[in-house]
Design a protein around this motif. Sequence first.
Motif: not given
Length: 277
Positions: A24-33, A207-216, A231-238
């Motif tokens: 789906s297009d759902r996203i979860s952070i800290y185990d919360v959808i 190895l997706t942005p949901d399951s891994a950390r990627f940096w340039a 997804k860490q970008f969204l964690r930092d926003w929250s």
Amino acid sequence: MELLHSGKVREVYSDGDDIVLVASDRISIYDVILPTPIPDKGKILTQLSLWWFDQLSDVVPNHIISATDVPQEWAGRAVRCERLEMVMVECIVRGYLAGSGLKSYEKDGAICGVPLPAGLTEASKLPEPIFTPTTKAPVGAGHDENMTYAEVEVAVGPDVAAELKRIALEVYRRGAEVAERSGILLADTKIEVGFADGRLKLGDELLTPDSARFWAVDEWQPGKPPRYLDKQFLRDWSSQSDWDRTDPGPEIPDEVVEATRNRYVEVYERLTGDKWR
């Protein structure tokens, strides 16, 4: 088809001897959808996972049967898979210091019982990749908890534990090599593994942005927060809000939704070399 399970991101359906996994297009952070979806996320996760499964097929087998033999309404975001008896250990490998690994290191000088050298900072490259497993908490049942390797051995037995560690480290090493050729550092990742016909195989996503950390690569500098392409970008926003990391999660503003989607697209395009349609 019968709905077997609805997870944080995916639905699992039974179809005869197979299962159909729908992202789906759902996203979860800290185990919360979170209540706000990220457009195209399910398709990006599915297509990038398929690309990685192909890249790493000589390292470990996977559960994919077909990416096309799925209901048309789920085309692009669903795959037909073998049924796996999932191992109830989250297999995580870290090559750099970030996230909960950084917090653990700052507190104990170690992660999951693995001691690390003194003097490391955020985004430091580790002397070698380390296996840092966790428990797998069901949806709504709390957070995953760190495990030592000894605890994994108790949970699944010494032989399976050794194979989980070997597979996870090989997936990380190969994935990091491939990603770096595209100018991306694979900081850490988690994989899901299960049994089919007595063999361990990769399942879920890879190895997706949901399951891994990627940096340039060209923006990475130890001691400074990296620009996350995941997804860490969204964690930092929250973390900038007063949200206490419990359900319900906050609505995501439009500009943050767009910035998150752009990162997922960037990772897909840089890794695969293909333009996201």
